[in-house]
Motif scaffolding. Structure first.
Motif, PDB file in Angstrom:
ATOM      1  N   ALA A  92      57.240  39.183   7.478  1.00 22.70           N
ATOM      2  CA  ALA A  92      56.066  39.988   7.824  1.00 22.70           C
ATOM      3  C   ALA A  92      55.337  39.364   9.004  1.00 22.70           C
ATOM      4  O   ALA A  92      55.229  38.151   9.113  1.00 22.70           O
ATOM      5  CB  ALA A  92      55.128  40.102   6.634  1.00 22.70           C
ATOM      6  N   ARG A  93      54.829  40.195   9.891  1.00 23.09           N
ATOM      7  CA  ARG A  93      54.042  39.695  11.025  1.00 23.09           C
ATOM      8  C   ARG A  93      52.571  39.578  10.672  1.00 23.09           C
ATOM      9  O   ARG A  93      51.871  38.719  11.194  1.00 23.09           O
ATOM     10  CB  ARG A  93      54.214  40.628  12.229  1.00 23.09           C
ATOM     11  CG  ARG A  93      55.631  40.661  12.804  1.00 23.09           C
ATOM     12  CD  ARG A  93      55.740  41.723  13.875  1.00 23.09           C
ATOM     13  NE  ARG A  93      55.437  43.053  13.336  1.00 23.09           N
ATOM     14  CZ  ARG A  93      55.279  44.136  14.076  1.00 23.09           C
ATOM     15  NH1 ARG A  93      55.355  44.059  15.392  1.00 23.09           N
ATOM     16  NH2 ARG A  93      55.021  45.301  13.517  1.00 23.09           N
ATOM     17  N   ASN A  94      52.091  40.452   9.800  1.00 24.87           N
ATOM     18  CA  ASN A  94      50.684  40.449   9.388  1.00 24.87           C
ATOM     19  C   ASN A  94      50.635  40.554   7.866  1.00 24.87           C
ATOM     20  O   ASN A  94      51.207  41.487   7.291  1.00 24.87           O
ATOM     21  CB  ASN A  94      49.926  41.636   9.996  1.00 24.87           C
ATOM     22  CG  ASN A  94      49.977  41.646  11.502  1.00 24.87           C
ATOM     23  OD1 ASN A  94      49.352  40.831  12.151  1.00 24.87           O
ATOM     24  ND2 ASN A  94      50.752  42.564  12.066  1.00 24.87           N
TER      25      ASN A  94
ATOM     26  N   THR B 263      48.177  36.560  10.927  1.00 26.60           N
ATOM     27  CA  THR B 263      48.377  37.584  11.950  1.00 26.60           C
ATOM     28  C   THR B 263      49.256  37.005  13.045  1.00 26.60           C
ATOM     29  O   THR B 263      49.586  35.820  13.044  1.00 26.60           O
ATOM     30  CB  THR B 263      47.036  38.034  12.556  1.00 26.60           C
ATOM     31  OG1 THR B 263      46.465  36.930  13.286  1.00 26.60           O
ATOM     32  CG2 THR B 263      46.065  38.475  11.473  1.00 26.60           C
ATOM     33  N   GLU B 264      49.626  37.832  14.003  1.00 25.12           N
ATOM     34  CA  GLU B 264      50.430  37.343  15.120  1.00 25.12           C
ATOM     35  C   GLU B 264      49.660  36.330  15.947  1.00 25.12           C
ATOM     36  O   GLU B 264      50.238  35.466  16.605  1.00 25.12           O
ATOM     37  CB  GLU B 264      50.887  38.526  15.981  1.00 25.12           C
ATOM     38  CG  GLU B 264      51.886  39.421  15.258  1.00 25.12           C
ATOM     39  CD  GLU B 264      52.286  40.626  16.098  1.00 25.12           C
ATOM     40  OE1 GLU B 264      51.408  41.240  16.730  1.00 25.12           O
ATOM     41  OE2 GLU B 264      53.490  40.943  16.119  1.00 25.12           O
TER      42      GLU B 264
ATOM     43  N   GLU C  68      49.446  32.341  13.434  1.00 25.96           N
ATOM     44  CA  GLU C  68      50.753  32.332  12.782  1.00 25.96           C
ATOM     45  C   GLU C  68      50.745  31.548  11.473  1.00 25.96           C
ATOM     46  O   GLU C  68      51.403  31.919  10.509  1.00 25.96           O
ATOM     47  CB  GLU C  68      51.793  31.737  13.740  1.00 25.96           C
ATOM     48  CG  GLU C  68      53.214  31.739  13.190  1.00 25.96           C
ATOM     49  CD  GLU C  68      54.191  31.135  14.166  1.00 25.96           C
ATOM     50  OE1 GLU C  68      55.364  31.000  13.796  1.00 25.96           O
ATOM     51  OE2 GLU C  68      53.795  30.779  15.285  1.00 25.96           O
TER      52      GLU C  68
ATOM     53  N   GLU D  47      50.530  44.208   6.750  1.00 21.83           N
ATOM     54  CA  GLU D  47      51.723  44.869   6.220  1.00 21.83           C
ATOM     55  C   GLU D  47      51.835  44.640   4.719  1.00 21.83           C
ATOM     56  O   GLU D  47      52.311  45.506   3.981  1.00 21.83           O
ATOM     57  CB  GLU D  47      52.980  44.301   6.878  1.00 21.83           C
ATOM     58  CG  GLU D  47      53.074  44.463   8.373  1.00 21.83           C
ATOM     59  CD  GLU D  47      54.253  43.659   8.914  1.00 21.83           C
ATOM     60  OE1 GLU D  47      55.360  43.785   8.360  1.00 21.83           O
ATOM     61  OE2 GLU D  47      54.066  42.895   9.872  1.00 21.83           O
TER      62      GLU D  47
END
Length: 435
Positions: free
Chosen positions: A223-225, A241-242, A245, A346
């Motif tokens: 997952a990125r977020n 979050t991106e 990290e 996400e």
């Protein structure tokens, strides 16, 4: 010699080593041939880095695979016993200390119980007691596993509260709900004699270490977020979050959910934690007429409450316990909806001992309330599930902190450094206590 972008040869070599170590760690075993495209390094750079890492025994050969018409390709992997990390979880009922090797396989553990508190009874953590449990726990796991303290890469510690990184005292913990005001935990731990002075300490909020573990190895991987929620005696969250990290701990439990509401253990009114933390949940059950067994710890009391609300034999549920849990699910769902609206993750993952005890049955109700309170667009794109790593997630995440720093240094150990001296303010506090 400096490179064109300001980095020198030593910086480039460290970055190359770090890239190889990370790739082998997450995707190994791998061959030299596959490492080149995976890291973006040239075959010559791969050969040089691998030769260094093999000589230092940070990497070892792990068999071979056939190639297309050529000689078999040797596979490489991280050498598990080439270094060890210690992870510590300063929890509500005990201090857990675990020793891990480089593959994050557990080699030894100890649980050191904290003074029992019955349901609804608040406690102020004694910082000297906690520090003593950590020091003794470190000594115990090293002895149990027969490990050389000089091979420890670092100690990661998950604590309740806000962590400030001070130049004078190292990591300082501000934990108002547990009665900690500017406790210089790192300074208190150094100089115990159990570890060399150069071994680094990484002290972070427990929700952040939980989030680190779930994002690296658990239900958050890929997952990125994401938001990882720690649901124990209190509640907290780690937002990944991106842009951030490794995650950022947020005091989610002290979000106001009811103006002029219940008094929270932090002293404020109407915090989420005053309604949804396990401590508050048990208090509310008792106030509504529930009868938790006297002088039992929170985990035992919560087990009894769940058994009353959800009888295993199919009997009649206790209406008081069921009603308190239903209200708690709505408060938690409303709190999650704020995280959804603010960060649009996400995934939301629920961990912590209370979250795991309450389990998927309770989570269904929480999920329904979160969806009803959140905005339609972000709520339609988020999954809410339990974490995957169980009760050891905080210690695993804590151990990841020194591991990640070790990889970032290209697998180099830190040189000896002096222990931080106490700040004038904390020295004055100690003098007052000893007077």
């Amino acid at each position: 010699m400096a490179a064109h972008n300001g980095r020198n040869v030593r910086d480039l070599r460290r970055e190359n080593r770090a890239a190889v170590l990370r790739r082998l760690y997450f995707d190994g075993p791998m061959s030299r041939f596959s490492l080149a495209p995976a890291t973006g390094l040239s075959s010559g750079s791969i050969s040089n880095v691998v030769a260094e890492l093999l000589t230092e025994e940070l990497v070892e050969e792990a068999g071979s695979i056939d190639s297309d018409g050529g000689r078999p390709r040797t596979l490489l992997r991280i050498t598990p016993h080439s270094g060890h990390m210690i992870g510590v979880d300063v929890g509500e009922t005990r201090v857990r200390v675990e020793l891990f090797d480089l593959s994050l396989a557990e080699r030894a553990r100890t649980d050191r119980p904290l003074p029992t508190r019955g349901a609804g009874r608040r406690v102020r953590y004694d910082s000297e007691l906690i520090a003593g449990h950590i020091r003794d726990g470190i000594a115990e796991v090293l002895e149990a596993a027969g490990r050389d303290p000089a091979r420890i890469l670092g100690v990661g510690i998950g604590v309740p509260g806000i962590v400030e990184h001070s130049g004078e005292d190292g990591a300082v913990v501000h934990g108002q709900p547990i009665g900690w005001e500017a406790v210089p935990l790192e300074r208190m731990l150094r100089g115990s004699g159990h570890l060399p002075d150069e071994v680094p300490y990484f002290i972070e909020n427990g929700a952040k270490t939980l989030g680190q573990a779930e994002m690296w190895f658990g239900a958050g991987r890929g997952a990125r977020n994401a938001v990882v929620v720690l649901f124990g005696s209190g509640v907290g969250a780690c937002v990944v979050t991106e842009d951030v990290e490794r995650g950022r701990a947020v005091e989610w439990g002290h979000l106001t959910v009811r103006v002029r509401g219940r008094r929270c253990r932090c002293g404020a009114l109407g915090c989420l934690e005053a309604y949804a933390g396990a401590e508050a949940l048990l208090e509310r059950w008792q106030e509504a007429g529930g009868r938790p067994a006297p002088d039992t710890d929170e985990e035992t009391a919560l087990t009894a409450m769940l058994a009353a609300a959800y009888p295993a034999d199919g009997g009649t549920p206790d209406p008081v316990a069921a009603a308190v849990l239903a209200e708690t699910a709505e408060y938690l769902g409303a709190g999650l909806s704020d995280l959804i609206n603010l960060f649009q993750p996400e995934r939301i993952l629920v961990g912590g001992w209370a979250g795991l005890q309450l389990g998927s049955r309770f989570l269904d109700a929480v999920r329904g309330h979160a969806m009803s309170y959140a905005l339609p667009y972000p709520s339609g794109r988020v999954g809410i599930d339990l974490g995957a790593l169980g009760p050891d997630a905080v210690t695993v995440g804590a151990a990841i902190l020194p591991l990640a720093a070790f990889f970032a240094r290209g697998g180099r150990r830190l040189p000896p450094t002096p222990a931080p001296e106490p700040s004038p303010a904390w020295r004055a506090t100690l003098d007052t206590r000893l007077a």
